[in-house]
Design a protein around this motif. Structure first.
Motif, PDB file in Angstrom:
ATOM      1  N   ALA A  45     -11.016   8.397   7.891  1.00  0.00           N
ATOM      2  CA  ALA A  45     -10.194   7.842   8.965  1.00  0.00           C
ATOM      3  C   ALA A  45      -8.761   7.645   8.482  1.00  0.00           C
ATOM      4  N   MET A  46      -8.623   7.121   7.257  1.00  0.00           N
ATOM      5  CA  MET A  46      -7.281   6.922   6.710  1.00  0.00           C
ATOM      6  C   MET A  46      -6.557   8.243   6.566  1.00  0.00           C
ATOM      7  N   HIS A  47      -7.294   9.248   6.082  1.00  0.00           N
ATOM      8  CA  HIS A  47      -6.661  10.542   5.835  1.00  0.00           C
ATOM      9  C   HIS A  47      -6.113  11.128   7.126  1.00  0.00           C
ATOM     10  N   ALA A  48      -6.828  10.921   8.235  1.00  0.00           N
ATOM     11  CA  ALA A  48      -6.400  11.501   9.507  1.00  0.00           C
ATOM     12  C   ALA A  48      -5.336  10.659  10.206  1.00  0.00           C
ATOM     13  N   SER A  49      -5.059   9.466   9.700  1.00  0.00           N
ATOM     14  CA  SER A  49      -4.178   8.565  10.449  1.00  0.00           C
ATOM     15  C   SER A  49      -2.716   8.982  10.291  1.00  0.00           C
ATOM     16  N   PRO A  50      -1.905   8.756  11.331  1.00  0.00           N
ATOM     17  CA  PRO A  50      -0.492   9.143  11.287  1.00  0.00           C
ATOM     18  C   PRO A  50       0.249   8.481  10.118  1.00  0.00           C
ATOM     19  N   ALA A  51      -0.119   7.236   9.788  1.00  0.00           N
ATOM     20  CA  ALA A  51       0.596   6.521   8.736  1.00  0.00           C
ATOM     21  C   ALA A  51       0.427   7.225   7.392  1.00  0.00           C
ATOM     22  N   VAL A  52      -0.738   7.842   7.173  1.00  0.00           N
ATOM     23  CA  VAL A  52      -0.961   8.558   5.918  1.00  0.00           C
ATOM     24  C   VAL A  52      -0.364   9.959   5.996  1.00  0.00           C
ATOM     25  N   GLN A  53      -0.529  10.595   7.150  1.00  0.00           N
ATOM     26  CA  GLN A  53      -0.027  11.956   7.302  1.00  0.00           C
ATOM     27  C   GLN A  53       1.500  12.029   7.285  1.00  0.00           C
ATOM     28  N   ALA A  54       2.162  10.902   7.519  1.00  0.00           N
ATOM     29  CA  ALA A  54       3.622  10.894   7.550  1.00  0.00           C
ATOM     30  C   ALA A  54       4.216  11.202   6.182  1.00  0.00           C
ATOM     31  N   ASP A  55       3.409  11.051   5.135  1.00  0.00           N
ATOM     32  CA  ASP A  55       3.924  11.213   3.780  1.00  0.00           C
ATOM     33  C   ASP A  55       3.010  12.180   3.035  1.00  0.00           C
ATOM     34  N   ARG A  56       3.555  13.316   2.617  1.00  0.00           N
ATOM     35  CA  ARG A  56       2.711  14.362   2.043  1.00  0.00           C
ATOM     36  C   ARG A  56       2.044  13.907   0.749  1.00  0.00           C
ATOM     37  N   ARG A  57       2.775  13.163  -0.092  1.00  0.00           N
ATOM     38  CA  ARG A  57       2.218  12.720  -1.367  1.00  0.00           C
ATOM     39  C   ARG A  57       1.046  11.757  -1.117  1.00  0.00           C
ATOM     40  N   ARG A  58       1.268  10.865  -0.154  1.00  0.00           N
ATOM     41  CA  ARG A  58       0.240   9.887   0.188  1.00  0.00           C
ATOM     42  C   ARG A  58      -1.011  10.584   0.727  1.00  0.00           C
ATOM     43  N   ALA A  59      -0.801  11.546   1.606  1.00  0.00           N
ATOM     44  CA  ALA A  59      -1.942  12.286   2.172  1.00  0.00           C
ATOM     45  C   ALA A  59      -2.708  13.000   1.068  1.00  0.00           C
TER      46      ALA A  59
END
Lengths: 365, 327
Positions: B102-116
């Motif tokens: 769920a976190m991986h698909a969330s916009p907040a995580v996807q907004a940052d490539r390193r974080r994703a």
């Protein structure tokens, strides 16, 4: 379980230490240990005042260990039930190598905080203990700094339903229908548990209706009964949860709205230009109208939820097109205009509600 | 409250597995790693010291270097074969993998490539180690957000910078303000920025889909102690307040979801299938919007002034439809 008074605890060996000694004994035993050997040999079990008390204690401990992911296997040594032996296979309980970097452990620690149910929180803190014991470095949170993902509590139905989904057992429960408020028993083959928005759902095959159905966990009344037989049904190879929940990617349509200047900024932020945008980043300019309002065009997918959003603006936003959206908004406003008379008659006045009538989604109006 | 036996067992076994091959480890470090007090670590060591295989002679027991322990260091010398870390139980694995997905698909995580990337690799390693298909549970966090706003907010959070926001509140009033972001909460399908508002001089919660524009400023964000509020915070706390005036709604069964999604003080099922919801409302505009949107399923509202305000708004709106009606 923790609520039960533990007879042995009062006498000396704390339950955690008894369990520890049982695990160490059953891992190190050369072949297997019989119940009698456990009772006489393993620290803590000698405290049991009677054979019955020992049996109860041992059965409960086996359940506890199984729930923790430490399965005790039964070894049938001979023909007699007295000869049944128990042991724990090292390979069966060990965690595969997880070589998490500090940043990854930080991510996992954050994921563990997602849940708000007490049961799930307990599960998660235990999982973190296990992962930390696996030697992962210190958790580093900077990769996910400031994120706080949360999911609303799923409630008591979650644990039995998860067990049923994992083991493909059928379930039955009492369920309150949204349309009528009536509570009826439902027999379901559970396929998936899903969280969307603020709701938890069970997706599965409703045996009574002979068709796939979606159930909201918060409308389950009382306990979930889980069937005794595992592998009782097949789950379809592909379960499209979103399609079943009705959030299918419908046709995007464009609404034309007449908006009072300066109002409904949240809607305006999603506005599309009347013609294909001239260039990247070009702000759509609202077109002025003779009545002083501004024309704003906004894309939408779900007719009913967009009608909710527009109606909430009251006089600030008027729908020009499409006609079905306009009709849905007006229906809400007509009801709202009579809302101050509603209480006098307590539900008999005002417009008849469209209870249970699904709104048409994505129709071409 | 006494600790559950199974939780303690997991830690006891975890301590042995961790200490095996780790060399001497400070008591305080163990306490921090396993989330308990140093005193509890010493009690755990004492319990392990007298545990082992049946017979329980000195050679049967888990053993530590007593000399090191006097100096505050835990060093294990005999593990009785308990060196393998415990695998995750089904429930644990399913919940953890579902949360990571769920976190991986969330916009907040996807907004940052390193974080994703970090979330994806954690998810891969955990899925591989647990061997769980984990498809039993499917969680989706917040839906859509303006990608530019999400990107600016997450960048400010990870860089510790101040943000400039253009925000429209529930009463449809737009304002400009600088804020020091504390965290981005995802709850009930929406994203909320918890921040210190410099204009208001206090903690404020901003719904991300009402942030019209966000710009990362050069100033560093100051620490206002908002990070320490704990994991149990509820963004609804800004709407629902025990001191706020209360309202009672009776809703037809079709609008039951309202009772399930708003911060209700109490919810009561009525015999005819309708549902009575009591709310505390700090923001009257929020309640008016809720009632306008769900009016067809509202059976009654109290106090009566709320109903009168909503009805007046609706009549104005209908008049506007009359004025702008197509010929």
């Amino acid at each position: 379980m923790p609520a039960n008074p533990d007879p042995a605890a009062a006498r000396g060996t704390p339950p955690a230490e008894r369990l520890l000694n049982l695990v160490i004994a059953l891992v190190n035993t050369s072949a297997a240990m019989t119940k009698q050997q456990v009772r006489s040999g393993v620290n803590g079990y000698g405290d049991a005042p009677s054979t019955e008390a020992f049996e109860r204690m041992f059965e409960r401990d086996k359940d506890t260990l199984r729930a923790l992911g430490i399965p005790i296997v039964t070894v049938d040594a001979g023909g007699h039930s007295d000869d049944v032996g128990y042991r724990i296979d090292n390979d069966a309980y060990a965690l595969g190598p997880v070589d998490l970097t500090p940043a990854e452990l930080g991510v996992v620690a954050l994921a563990a905080q997602l849940w708000s149910d007490k049961t799930l929180r307990t599960d998660m803190s235990r999982a973190m203990t296990k992962l930390r014991a696996a030697g992962a470095g210190e958790a580093a949170g900077d990769a996910v700094a400031g994120l706080a993902p949360r999911v609303r509590a799923a409630g008591d139905a979650y644990v039995p339903l998860l067990e049923a989904v994992s083991e493909r057992r059928d379930v039955s429960f009492r369920y309150r229908a949204a349309s009528t408020g009536e509570v009826l028993t439902r027999h379901v083959e559970p396929w998936r548990i899903a969280a969307r928005g603020s709701g938890w759902y069970l997706v599965g095959f409703d045996r009574g209706r002979g068709a796939p159905r979606v159930f909201r966990l918060s409308r389950i009344v009382g306990r979930v009964k889980v069937g005794t037989r595992p592998d009782a049904f097949d789950v379809p190879a592909r379960v499209d949860v979103d399609a079943m929940l009705g959030e299918r990617v419908g046709v995007r349509r464009v609404a034309t709205l007449a908006v009072v200047p300066e109002r409904a900024q949240a809607l305006r932020a999603r506005a599309t230009a009347p013609e294909p945008a001239a260039g990247r980043g070009a702000e759509p300019v609202p077109a002025p109208r003779p009545d002083g309002r501004e024309e704003v065009r906004v894309q939408f997918r779900s007719l009913s939820s967009f009608a909710d959003e527009v109606a909430a603006y009251g006089p600030a936003v008027v729908v020009e097109e499409p006609a079905d959206l306009r009709g849905e908004v007006v229906r809400r406003l007509v009801a709202a205009a009579g809302i101050d008379r509603a209480q006098a008659a307590h539900g008999t006045a005002g417009t008849p509600t469209q209870a249970g009538t699904p709104t048409r989604e994505g129709s071409d109006g | 409250m006494a600790e559950r036996a199974d939780d303690r067992l997991v830690r006891l076994l975890g301590l042995v597995a961790f200490l095996d091959g780790a060399g001497p480890v400070r008591v305080e470090e163990l306490a921090e790693r396993f989330g308990v007090t140093p005193r509890q670590v010493r009690e755990d060591v004492d319990a392990l010291w007298v545990s082992g295989t049946p017979g329980y002679m000195p050679d049967d027991l888990i053993d530590f270097d007593a000399f090191s322990l006097d100096g505050g260091l835990v060093s294990i010398t005999q593990t009785r074969g308990m060196t393998r870390p415990l695998r995750l139980g089904t429930r644990e694995a399913v919940a953890l993998v579902a949360a990571l997905r769920a976190m991986h698909a969330s916009p907040a995580v996807q907004a940052d490539r390193r974080r994703a990337g970090v979330v994806a690799s954690a998810l891969d390693k955990l899925s591989a180690a647990t061997g769980e298909a984990a498809s039993a549970v499917d969680v989706e966090l917040a839906g859509e957000g303006d990608p530019q706003v999400v990107a600016a907010v997450t960048e400010a959070l990870s860089a510790g910078r101040r943000l400039h926001l253009r925000y429209v509140n529930a009463a449809d009033v737009t304002s400009e303000r600088d804020v020091d972001p504390a965290r981005l909460v995802t709850q009930d399908g929406a994203m909320y920025l918890v921040a210190w508002c410099l204009r208001a001089g206090g903690r404020r919660t901003f719904r991300l889909d009402r942030v019209l524009a966000a710009r990362v400023l050069d100033d560093a964000a100051a620490d206002h102690g908002l990070a320490a509020e704990g994991a149990d915070e509820d963004v609804w706390a800004s709407v629902a307040d025990a001191r706020a005036p209360s309202a009672t709604l009776v809703l037809a069964s079709a609008a039951r979801w309202v009772a399930e999604e708003v911060p209700a003080e109490s919810v009561r099922d009525l015999p005819d299938g309708s549902v009575e919801v009591r709310l505390r409302v700090t923001n009257p505009a929020w309640l008016r919007r809720l009632l306008l949107a769900n009016a067809p399923d509202v059976v009654s509202v109290s106090p009566p002034q709320v109903a009168e305000e909503v009805a007046a708004l609706a009549r104005d709106a209908l008049a506007a439809y009359g004025r702008t009606a197509n010929p």
